[in-house]
Design an enzyme around this catalytic site. Sequence first.
Site, mmCIF file in Angstrom:
data_model
loop_
_atom_site.group_PDB
_atom_site.id
_atom_site.type_symbol
_atom_site.label_atom_id
_atom_site.label_comp_id
_atom_site.label_asym_id
_atom_site.label_seq_id
_atom_site.Cartn_x
_atom_site.Cartn_y
_atom_site.Cartn_z
ATOM 1 N N SER A 78 -41.347 3.519 5.804
ATOM 2 C CA SER A 78 -40.115 2.728 5.654
ATOM 3 C C SER A 78 -39.999 1.778 6.831
ATOM 4 O O SER A 78 -40.088 2.207 7.984
ATOM 5 C CB SER A 78 -38.896 3.639 5.625
ATOM 6 O OG SER A 78 -39.004 4.528 4.544
ATOM 7 N N ARG B 36 -33.333 9.954 12.339
ATOM 8 C CA ARG B 36 -34.480 9.132 12.783
ATOM 9 C C ARG B 36 -34.350 8.715 14.246
ATOM 10 O O ARG B 36 -34.714 7.599 14.618
ATOM 11 C CB ARG B 36 -34.653 7.878 11.927
ATOM 12 C CG ARG B 36 -35.098 8.044 10.532
ATOM 13 C CD ARG B 36 -36.336 8.897 10.326
ATOM 14 N NE ARG B 36 -36.310 9.294 8.950
ATOM 15 C CZ ARG B 36 -35.711 10.401 8.516
ATOM 16 N NH1 ARG B 36 -35.197 11.279 9.363
ATOM 17 N NH2 ARG B 36 -35.676 10.684 7.254
ATOM 18 N N GLU C 195 -37.429 0.694 11.667
ATOM 19 C CA GLU C 195 -37.774 2.080 12.018
ATOM 20 C C GLU C 195 -39.031 2.127 12.897
ATOM 21 O O GLU C 195 -39.048 2.825 13.909
ATOM 22 C CB GLU C 195 -37.964 2.902 10.739
ATOM 23 C CG GLU C 195 -38.229 4.360 11.022
ATOM 24 C CD GLU C 195 -38.523 5.155 9.764
ATOM 25 O OE1 GLU C 195 -37.686 5.183 8.857
ATOM 26 O OE2 GLU C 195 -39.608 5.761 9.696
HETATM 27 C C1 LIG Z 1 -47.233 5.807 4.405
HETATM 28 C C2 LIG Z 1 -46.265 6.262 5.476
HETATM 29 C C3 LIG Z 1 -45.243 7.126 5.147
HETATM 30 C C4 LIG Z 1 -44.333 7.564 6.136
HETATM 31 N N1 LIG Z 1 -43.320 8.410 5.777
HETATM 32 C C5 LIG Z 1 -42.444 8.844 6.715
HETATM 33 C C6 LIG Z 1 -41.377 9.733 6.351
HETATM 34 O O1 LIG Z 1 -41.232 10.132 5.206
HETATM 35 N N2 LIG Z 1 -40.525 10.143 7.325
HETATM 36 C C7 LIG Z 1 -40.664 9.740 8.625
HETATM 37 O O2 LIG Z 1 -39.850 10.163 9.464
HETATM 38 N N3 LIG Z 1 -41.658 8.907 8.999
HETATM 39 C C8 LIG Z 1 -42.543 8.447 8.066
HETATM 40 N N4 LIG Z 1 -43.534 7.577 8.421
HETATM 41 C C9 LIG Z 1 -43.615 7.109 9.814
HETATM 42 C C10 LIG Z 1 -44.602 7.909 10.690
HETATM 43 O O3 LIG Z 1 -45.608 8.499 9.922
HETATM 44 C C11 LIG Z 1 -43.937 8.999 11.498
HETATM 45 O O4 LIG Z 1 -42.909 8.467 12.291
HETATM 46 C C12 LIG Z 1 -44.942 9.716 12.418
HETATM 47 O O5 LIG Z 1 -44.319 10.790 13.072
HETATM 48 C C13 LIG Z 1 -45.560 8.800 13.462
HETATM 49 O O6 LIG Z 1 -46.618 9.518 14.080
HETATM 50 P P1 LIG Z 1 -47.805 8.790 14.825
HETATM 51 O O7 LIG Z 1 -48.577 9.860 15.485
HETATM 52 O O8 LIG Z 1 -48.537 7.927 13.868
HETATM 53 O O9 LIG Z 1 -47.012 7.932 15.894
HETATM 54 P P2 LIG Z 1 -47.401 6.470 16.446
HETATM 55 O O10 LIG Z 1 -47.177 5.478 15.361
HETATM 56 O O11 LIG Z 1 -48.712 6.503 17.091
HETATM 57 O O12 LIG Z 1 -46.275 6.299 17.551
HETATM 58 C C14 LIG Z 1 -44.908 6.075 17.202
HETATM 59 C C15 LIG Z 1 -44.075 5.998 18.480
HETATM 60 O O13 LIG Z 1 -44.053 7.267 19.096
HETATM 61 C C16 LIG Z 1 -44.632 7.189 20.401
HETATM 62 N N5 LIG Z 1 -45.422 8.404 20.573
HETATM 63 C C17 LIG Z 1 -46.410 8.857 19.769
HETATM 64 N N6 LIG Z 1 -46.862 10.028 20.208
HETATM 65 C C18 LIG Z 1 -46.151 10.325 21.311
HETATM 66 C C19 LIG Z 1 -46.149 11.410 22.229
HETATM 67 N N7 LIG Z 1 -46.964 12.456 22.101
HETATM 68 N N8 LIG Z 1 -45.267 11.372 23.269
HETATM 69 C C20 LIG Z 1 -44.419 10.331 23.426
HETATM 70 N N9 LIG Z 1 -44.370 9.283 22.595
HETATM 71 C C21 LIG Z 1 -45.226 9.285 21.545
HETATM 72 C C22 LIG Z 1 -45.471 5.942 20.434
HETATM 73 O O14 LIG Z 1 -45.579 5.428 21.756
HETATM 74 C C23 LIG Z 1 -44.666 5.041 19.531
HETATM 75 O O15 LIG Z 1 -43.580 4.496 20.255
HETATM 76 C C24 LIG Z 1 -44.464 7.121 7.462
HETATM 77 C C25 LIG Z 1 -45.516 6.240 7.788
HETATM 78 C C26 LIG Z 1 -46.412 5.816 6.799
HETATM 79 C C27 LIG Z 1 -47.522 4.894 7.171
#
Ligand SMILES: Cc1cc2nc3c(=O)[nH]c(=O)nc-3n(C[C@H](O)[C@H](O)[C@H](O)COP(=O)(O)OP(=O)(O)OC[C@H]3O[C@@H](n4cnc5c(N)ncnc54)[C@H](O)[C@@H]3O)c2cc1C
Length: 346
Positions: A235, A157, A333
């Site tokens: 998480s 992670r 996380e």
């Molecule tokens: C119901 C649920 C289940 C989940 N299950 C998992 C799981 O099983 N495993 C897991 O690892 N995660 C899980 N997650 C967490 C999340 O979905 C992942 O981490 C996902 O990759 C985040 O993507 P996002 O586009 O929503 O990022 P955001 O929430 O929009 O951003 C997260 C971070 O990344 C940065 N960021 C986003 N895009 C970029 C980019 N292109 N360049 C630079 N920085 C960037 C943002 O500035 C922020 O700091 C879960 C979340 C939810 C709500």
Amino acid sequence: MLAPYTTLGLGGPARRFVEAATAEQVVSELAEADRTGERVLVLGGGSNVVVADDGFDGLVVRLASEGVSVSRDGEQVIVTVEAGESWEPLVARAVAEGWSGLECLSGIPGLVGATPIQNVGAYGQEVAQTIRCVRAYDRRTRHVVDLEARQCGFSYRDSAFKRDPGRHVVLAVTYALDVSGLSAPVAYKELAGRLGVEPGERVPLARAREAVLELRRSKGMVIDPADPDTRSAGSFFTNPVLGSEEAERLEARAPGHPRWELPGGSVKVPAAWLIEQAGFPKGYTLGPARISTKHTLALTNPTGEATAADLLALAREVRDGVREKFGVTLVNEPVLIGCALDADPE
Ligand SMILES: Cc1cc2nc3c(=O)[nH]c(=O)nc-3n(C[C@H](O)[C@H](O)[C@H](O)COP(=O)(O)OP(=O)(O)OC[C@H]3O[C@@H](n4cnc5c(N)ncnc54)[C@H](O)[C@@H]3O)c2cc1C
């Protein structure tokens, strides 16, 4: 308000908000903001952030670039995906096309560009295993760079991007996937049990995906507007990895506790177990914030009435309770934007 752009439904207003439809627009927005000294928040699907109630006093760049290109390299297929593409449809396509390596990451929300940031993983798979290269805008050098996987510093992670926040903006990610109708060897015991196979065996891709989706749904880990437990950031705490001394201390307090032994003598401990044993069961509430009724690790805003302050108060209570009982400090996380769990006093 930023709340509608996050899965928790939390977050006040942004001073300025743009949706960037191409990588070029992302770069030009970032370059201009950096030139003028404006603060920037890069936002994907908002599924791994807690945004403060005060919002963000700067520019929010929401990624909306689209495009997938596919080529062959021997036995592998090379898939390059723009950062603004949604992750879950990519996994669905990989499974349908017979590309192996992403199937256990089914049902994870968010955009492709965020997957390298925390080395997204689940059920024994993580994107570090399939990422070949990441195209990013380096705000320090003001250049677009292509980083090979080994330059991304992936670990559990975590990645070089997460350790140096704000420096790189991911523009596109290239995955190398095996052309095979079969999943990667099933590495997670619970998933193997669900599939009725031994860990290490392979199963048809679609079966692996279905089993993962069923398991995730049963834990409220697939976004579903009808399920208030999914109004979360997934998480909330990572599973702590303890060095041998810390592990001995925990063993003294909690003999025989569940663990995964890691190479080099460290152990990973399920945060969900620590939380439950510290007296925070599923469904535990503090004001309008609640631990998911299906999974102790997810903190939720079930009715949409919680504030970020409410959610963080619950997170703090859980973290402090676990520390008091077990001497282990849980680490959040999701990325906290404009807010914080208070500093670790130890
Ligand atoms: C119901 C649920 C289940 C989940 N299950 C998992 C799981 O099983 N495993 C897991 O690892 N995660 C899980 N997650 C967490 C999340 O979905 C992942 O981490 C996902 O990759 C985040 O993507 P996002 O586009 O929503 O990022 P955001 O929430 O929009 O951003 C997260 C971070 O990344 C940065 N960021 C986003 N895009 C970029 C980019 N292109 N360049 C630079 N920085 C960037 C943002 O500035 C922020 O700091 C879960 C979340 C939810 C709500």
